[in-house]
Design an enzyme around this catalytic site. Sequence first.
Site, mmCIF file in Angstrom:
data_model
loop_
_atom_site.group_PDB
_atom_site.id
_atom_site.type_symbol
_atom_site.label_atom_id
_atom_site.label_comp_id
_atom_site.label_asym_id
_atom_site.label_seq_id
_atom_site.Cartn_x
_atom_site.Cartn_y
_atom_site.Cartn_z
ATOM 1 N N PHE A 26 37.372 28.599 35.617
ATOM 2 C CA PHE A 26 37.931 27.368 35.035
ATOM 3 C C PHE A 26 37.200 26.925 33.782
ATOM 4 C CE2 PHE A 26 34.375 25.294 37.210
ATOM 5 C CZ PHE A 26 34.046 24.298 36.302
ATOM 6 N N CYS A 56 28.207 28.716 31.799
ATOM 7 C CA CYS A 56 27.341 29.700 32.460
ATOM 8 C C CYS A 56 26.074 29.935 31.661
ATOM 9 C CB CYS A 56 28.080 31.011 32.640
ATOM 10 S SG CYS A 56 28.561 31.688 31.062
ATOM 11 N N GLU A 93 22.829 27.044 41.870
ATOM 12 C CA GLU A 93 23.499 26.705 40.611
ATOM 13 C C GLU A 93 24.231 25.380 40.820
ATOM 14 O OE1 GLU A 93 26.996 29.037 39.494
ATOM 15 O OE2 GLU A 93 26.420 28.856 37.387
HETATM 16 P P1 NAD Z 1 35.163 30.774 40.945
HETATM 17 O O1 NAD Z 1 34.358 31.929 41.413
HETATM 18 O O2 NAD Z 1 35.449 29.687 41.919
HETATM 19 O O3 NAD Z 1 36.612 31.271 40.434
HETATM 20 C C1 NAD Z 1 36.747 32.285 39.474
HETATM 21 C C2 NAD Z 1 38.077 32.992 39.684
HETATM 22 O O4 NAD Z 1 38.098 33.593 40.971
HETATM 23 C C3 NAD Z 1 39.291 32.066 39.626
HETATM 24 O O5 NAD Z 1 40.337 32.746 38.961
HETATM 25 C C4 NAD Z 1 39.618 31.821 41.087
HETATM 26 O O6 NAD Z 1 40.994 31.612 41.310
HETATM 27 C C5 NAD Z 1 39.177 33.097 41.764
HETATM 28 N N1 NAD Z 1 38.635 32.878 43.104
HETATM 29 C C6 NAD Z 1 38.008 31.772 43.565
HETATM 30 N N2 NAD Z 1 37.603 31.955 44.841
HETATM 31 C C7 NAD Z 1 37.974 33.207 45.176
HETATM 32 C C8 NAD Z 1 37.813 33.996 46.359
HETATM 33 N N3 NAD Z 1 37.207 33.519 47.430
HETATM 34 N N4 NAD Z 1 38.307 35.263 46.349
HETATM 35 C C9 NAD Z 1 38.919 35.743 45.257
HETATM 36 N N5 NAD Z 1 39.092 35.049 44.113
HETATM 37 C C10 NAD Z 1 38.621 33.796 44.073
HETATM 38 O O7 NAD Z 1 34.457 30.215 39.630
HETATM 39 P P2 NAD Z 1 34.806 28.898 38.829
HETATM 40 O O8 NAD Z 1 34.381 27.722 39.628
HETATM 41 O O9 NAD Z 1 36.196 28.957 38.328
HETATM 42 O O10 NAD Z 1 33.836 29.072 37.569
HETATM 43 C C11 NAD Z 1 32.513 28.626 37.543
HETATM 44 C C12 NAD Z 1 31.561 29.748 37.861
HETATM 45 O O11 NAD Z 1 31.728 30.802 36.936
HETATM 46 C C13 NAD Z 1 30.106 29.336 37.728
HETATM 47 O O12 NAD Z 1 29.386 29.910 38.785
HETATM 48 C C14 NAD Z 1 29.683 29.927 36.395
HETATM 49 O O13 NAD Z 1 28.304 30.186 36.251
HETATM 50 C C15 NAD Z 1 30.467 31.179 36.388
HETATM 51 N N6 NAD Z 1 30.635 31.694 35.045
HETATM 52 C C16 NAD Z 1 29.897 32.781 34.696
HETATM 53 C C17 NAD Z 1 30.004 33.289 33.425
HETATM 54 C C18 NAD Z 1 29.202 34.484 33.019
HETATM 55 O O14 NAD Z 1 29.438 34.962 31.945
HETATM 56 N N7 NAD Z 1 28.280 34.980 33.819
HETATM 57 C C19 NAD Z 1 30.876 32.691 32.504
HETATM 58 C C20 NAD Z 1 31.623 31.593 32.894
HETATM 59 C C21 NAD Z 1 31.491 31.107 34.185
#
Ligand code: NAD
Length: 499
Positions: free
Chosen positions: A151, A283, A385
């Site tokens: 997101f 992130c 985090e």
């Molecule tokens: P999230 O893991 O909740 O969701 C990411 C994606 O996975 C979404 O499309 C979601 O629909 C899907 N998803 C969620 N739960 C799932 C599950 N149980 N099984 C399969 N798919 C699932 O992450 P978020 O809250 O959208 O984003 C924030 C997180 O992303 C933070 O931890 C942040 O640090 C990380 N992030 C990392 C980077 C990087 O480059 N390392 C960049 C941006 C964000």
Amino acid sequence: MIVPHFINGTELTSHSDSAPSTGPVFNPATGAEIRRVAFADSKTLEHALDVAEAALPGWRATGMAKRAQVMFNLREIIVSRSAELAAVISEEHGKVLSDALGEITRGLENVEFCAGVVHHMKGEHLEQAASGIDVHQTRQPVGVVACITPFNFPAMVPLWMISTAIAAGNTVILKPSEKDPSAANWIAKAFKEAGLPDGVLNVVHGDKQAVDHILSSTRIKAVSFVGSTPVASAIYSTASAHGKRVQALGGAKNHMVVMPDADIDAAADAAVSAGYGSAGERCMAISVVVAVGAIADELVEKITERTKNLTVGRYDDPAAEMGPVITKESLDRIATFVAEAPQHGAEVIVDGREWDFSHLPGEGYFIGPSVIDHVRPGMPCYDEEIFGPVLCIVRVDSYDEAVEMINANKFANGTAIFTRDGRTAREFEFAIEVGMVGINVPIPVPIGAFSFGGWKNSLFGDTHMYGPESFNFYTRRKVVTSRWPLPDESQINLGFPTN
Ligand code: NAD
């Protein structure tokens, strides 16, 4: 209104006869449900896969010059309508418009890099590898690939993934975050306008159910994922167990070390900017400031003063420097870290829960920035985090203690050191076990000509994202050995070929 899928250049809410299931999309600045988003069932996903597979031979055969032209056109479209895209991002994400514009610029860097596809897809040729034998290597697309995005960067992260996947000749299923899905559709339409043939880029919305379908489908050859660490780790194991190429970027806990010789004002400015920008939902946000030696009191005082002066507000308020967080659950989670910090021995010196938002209409997910001092490893606010506007201060006696602590952390996305001493900076760069390092730069997101990725629990897989490594991820190398013998040069020889 339902945010539809975008498959084969057309918007649709379902490919089944039944009405689609949907999820809510909120405006975090008011807490109001502003629309719903369609969740793909398996019939709709299989339809998207049919389309992506059908588009693959044509797109794979499309010349590099045409692919580059699509990237140039896309860049023009996004640049000329960036305010429109920023509004789409901010309404569903909550980040202030200036920050949304920044995200678009950083996403465009990869589109610009991909406009050089003729260079990035070039192979290698070795004449006379053996007598009368030449060898060359080409790059070919891997096939239909899936991109699953978080997101917090609803435009930048999709642009990081899909631009390279498409430039390399693949066709794509993009599954954006269900929390802010509209930017992905906007981008897909912009790609179409830029000349991308229908079916090459397909946006399919959904949650875990859609992701599970993607991970188990044998029709998808590679998966790029960015999100939280538990999901990234699960995606990596499941998708690779199904024979796919996977890169899965996870969460972070980024430390900023401030050495006693640093410019303390500059370090305080950097910590506050990098800690609270986008409400800490980056992130690469700084979440831990490591104060080395006697400067700690002065540094904490300067950070505190700056933090208290920040303006928190709606995304469309030009004075606002940061907006709300993404959901009510996220807000409660962040507030709990702050509330419980004293029980674990830390001291809350700026409490974001005390910020007054009563003048804002609605029930937005606002929390002010917090500073927690005297944090140590082992406390929840350090170990986990938080992904919100909270800066933790850890005081250490020496540089060595700082490095040891960072290297012991399970996350290793980004880190920074603030110092005036080149030798200390060089030693830090050499010793630190983190994927991206800033020297007097708090958010060292590499420019588009390099690649992006952390180490340890911040990235599962072998290749980093965007830039040159991304072309490796989205292509398979093929090596061709050729010989053109004269008729009388042929003979039977059962030995292993040598020259
Ligand atoms: P999230 O893991 O909740 O969701 C990411 C994606 O996975 C979404 O499309 C979601 O629909 C899907 N998803 C969620 N739960 C799932 C599950 N149980 N099984 C399969 N798919 C699932 O992450 P978020 O809250 O959208 O984003 C924030 C997180 O992303 C933070 O931890 C942040 O640090 C990380 N992030 C990392 C980077 C990087 O480059 N390392 C960049 C941006 C964000």
